[in-house]
Design an enzyme around this catalytic site. Structure first.
Site, short mmCIF file in Angstrom:
data_model
loop_
_atom_site.label_atom_id
_atom_site.label_comp_id
_atom_site.label_asym_id
_atom_site.label_seq_id
_atom_site.Cartn_x
_atom_site.Cartn_y
_atom_site.Cartn_z
N SER A 197 0.84 -1.20 0.00
CA SER A 197 0.00 0.00 0.00
C SER A 197 0.88 1.25 0.00
O SER A 197 1.76 1.39 0.84
CB SER A 197 -0.88 -0.03 1.25
OG SER A 197 -1.62 1.16 1.33
N HIS A 199 0.46 4.46 0.71
CA HIS A 199 0.46 5.52 1.74
C HIS A 199 1.29 5.14 2.96
O HIS A 199 1.49 5.97 3.86
CB HIS A 199 -0.97 5.93 2.11
CG HIS A 199 -1.72 4.98 2.98
ND1 HIS A 199 -1.78 5.14 4.34
CD2 HIS A 199 -2.46 3.90 2.69
CE1 HIS A 199 -2.55 4.16 4.84
NE2 HIS A 199 -2.97 3.41 3.87
N CYS A 323 -10.49 1.69 23.23
CA CYS A 323 -11.14 2.82 22.56
C CYS A 323 -10.50 3.13 21.22
O CYS A 323 -11.16 3.52 20.27
CB CYS A 323 -11.10 4.07 23.43
SG CYS A 323 -12.09 3.87 24.89
C1 LIG Z 1 -2.27 -0.30 6.72
C2 LIG Z 1 -2.25 -1.79 6.61
C3 LIG Z 1 -3.17 -2.48 5.79
C4 LIG Z 1 -4.28 -1.76 5.07
O1 LIG Z 1 -3.81 -0.98 4.00
P1 LIG Z 1 -4.75 0.18 3.40
O2 LIG Z 1 -4.02 0.62 2.18
O3 LIG Z 1 -4.81 1.24 4.44
O4 LIG Z 1 -6.06 -0.44 3.08
C5 LIG Z 1 -3.07 -3.84 5.70
N1 LIG Z 1 -2.12 -4.52 6.37
C6 LIG Z 1 -1.22 -3.90 7.15
C7 LIG Z 1 -0.18 -4.71 7.84
C8 LIG Z 1 -1.26 -2.52 7.31
O5 LIG Z 1 -0.38 -1.92 8.10
#
Ligand SMILES: *Cc1c(COP(=O)(O)O)cnc(C)c1O
Length: 395
Positions: A197, A199, A323
């Site tokens: 991913s 970001h 929370c």
């Molecule tokens: C952030 C994350 C995801 C999800 O990714 P997104 O692009 O936010 O949907 C999946 N697995 C792990 C280990 C993550 O840190």
């Protein structure tokens, strides 16, 4: 403001933003069209794909763009299950996976698949014996994350890859936290599918990829157009794809230099916090750990209150307390380590990036002991402890 929550998301690199802007403005052509404007998009998408393939040491045609880590995880697990159910209906994963994997597996269980959730030791490393014993004739998929998003533990991926390959079982890994922090060679590690991913490594949100080894046959997850070799329908998100390509190119070129810088800051945090504060536990493994991850549990403390006080001092951090986990229970990862609910509630995660400075670490180390002291003075549990009514779990 000091940003210490890079496992949640990262700031976009300005060079990434620069690379994206033309595709949000003048270069808006649909990559599937044939005129020159569109072909510019097509060309840049393929360049981005190649950069991702270079990071993983695979072929460009094995990279498929998705909307992010969640989609990649859903696609990999569900599609591998559906496409191989004639061979068997058993899946192996771990109990510390991200919810994108865990909830996909739960949903497969409702459809008649059987899932083994492999446990971890007290440092968060998956138990390989348990994994080998769980394998049976019916096993069609092993999905184990490369590195954990909460405690930063790095799993023995090469060993798992060997086991999976020797038994001819598809091996998927959620490498969302690993990309940008660790070199990954999917061939060397026998990885059949890998989620990432953008970001999480200074790219834009809403774009990710799934690597699918060319010998693995899985189906499309979405019905629609013929994009991504007929495997992922929908008009390509050109700007985001270009941004992801740029982000992974930068991540690869900076990896060596960044590693020592981050390890130094991480180790300083660990060392000083363990030294300056009582009744604290480091969660995760001391060595098999992401270079940017620190996770502690403070006894007699509520994670939320700690986050709020730290926020008032300008620090963005995270906790595995109930929370913040969005449910009544604290983090499943911390509980899997064998932590009590109390210790899981008192957890604090600090995740660094190349943009952090040592002075920020120093400031944090300086501020934290007073904040912990203040919170403990207000804590009924701490009062009970002082009065000898309860014992510390740590010492
Ligand atoms: C952030 C994350 C995801 C999800 O990714 P997104 O692009 O936010 O949907 C999946 N697995 C792990 C280990 C993550 O840190």
């Amino acid at each position: 403001m000091i940003y210490f929550d890079n496992a949640a998301t990262t700031i976009i690199d300005s060079k990434v933003l620069e690379a994206m802007l033309p595709f949000l403005k003048s270069n808006y052509g649909n990559a599937s069209s044939i005129y020159s404007l569109a072909q510019e998009s097509r060309r840049e998408i393929e360049i981005a794909r190649k950069k991702i393939a270079e990071y993983l040491n695979c072929e460009s045609r094995e990279i498929f763009f998705t909307s992010g880590g969640t989609e990649s995880d859903n696609w990999a697990t569900k599609s591998a299950a559906w496409c191989n159910k004639s061979k068997g209906k058993h899946i192996i994963t771990s109990c510390i996976e991200h919810h994108a994997i865990l909830h996909s597996c739960r949903s497969l269980e409702k459809q008649g698949f059987r899932v083994s959730y492999i446990g971890v030791d007290r440092f968060g490393i998956i138990n390989l014996d348990e994994l080998e014993k769980a394998i049976c004739e019916e096993t069609i998929l092993i999905s184990i994350m490369f590195a954990n998003n909460e405690i930063g533990t790095i799993q023995p991926i090469e060993e798992i890859g060997k086991i999976a390959r020797s038994k001819n079982i598809i091996f998927h890994t959620d490498a969302v936290q690993a990309i940008g922090n660790i070199y990954i060679d999917v061939n060397k590690f026998n990885i059949d599918m890998l989620s990432m991913s953008a970001h999480k490594f200074h790219g834009p949100k809403g774009i990710g990829a799934l690597y699918i080894n060319k010998n693995v046959k899985i189906k499309s997850f979405m019905d629609g157009g013929a994009q991504e070799l007929n495997l992922r329908a929908g008009t390509e998100n050109t700007a985001a794809i270009v941004g992801m390509g740029k982000a992974i190119e930068i991540a690869k070129s900076e990896l060596n230099n960044k590693t020592d810088f981050l390890i130094n800051m991480r180790n300083k945090l660990i060392e000083k916090i363990l030294k300056n504060i009582n009744y604290v536990r480091l969660n995760g493994h001391s060595v098999q750990r992401l270079v940017n991850n620190v996770n502690f549990s403070f006894e007699f403390i509520e994670g939320e209150s700690l986050l709020l006080l730290l926020d008032s001092k300008g620090f963005c951090v995270s906790s595995g307390s109930a929370c913040t986990s969005g449910s009544l229970d604290p983090s499943h990862v911390l509980l899997s380590l064998g932590l009590s609910h109390e210790l899981a509630h008192g957890s604090l995660r600090i995740t660094l990036s190349k943009y952090n400075k040592e002075s920020e670490i120093d400031l944090f180390i300086q501020e934290l002991p007073d904040i912990i002291k203040k919170l403990r003075e207000m804590s009924p549990l701490y009062e009970d402890f002082i009065n000898g009514k309860i014992k510390s779990e740590i010492f």
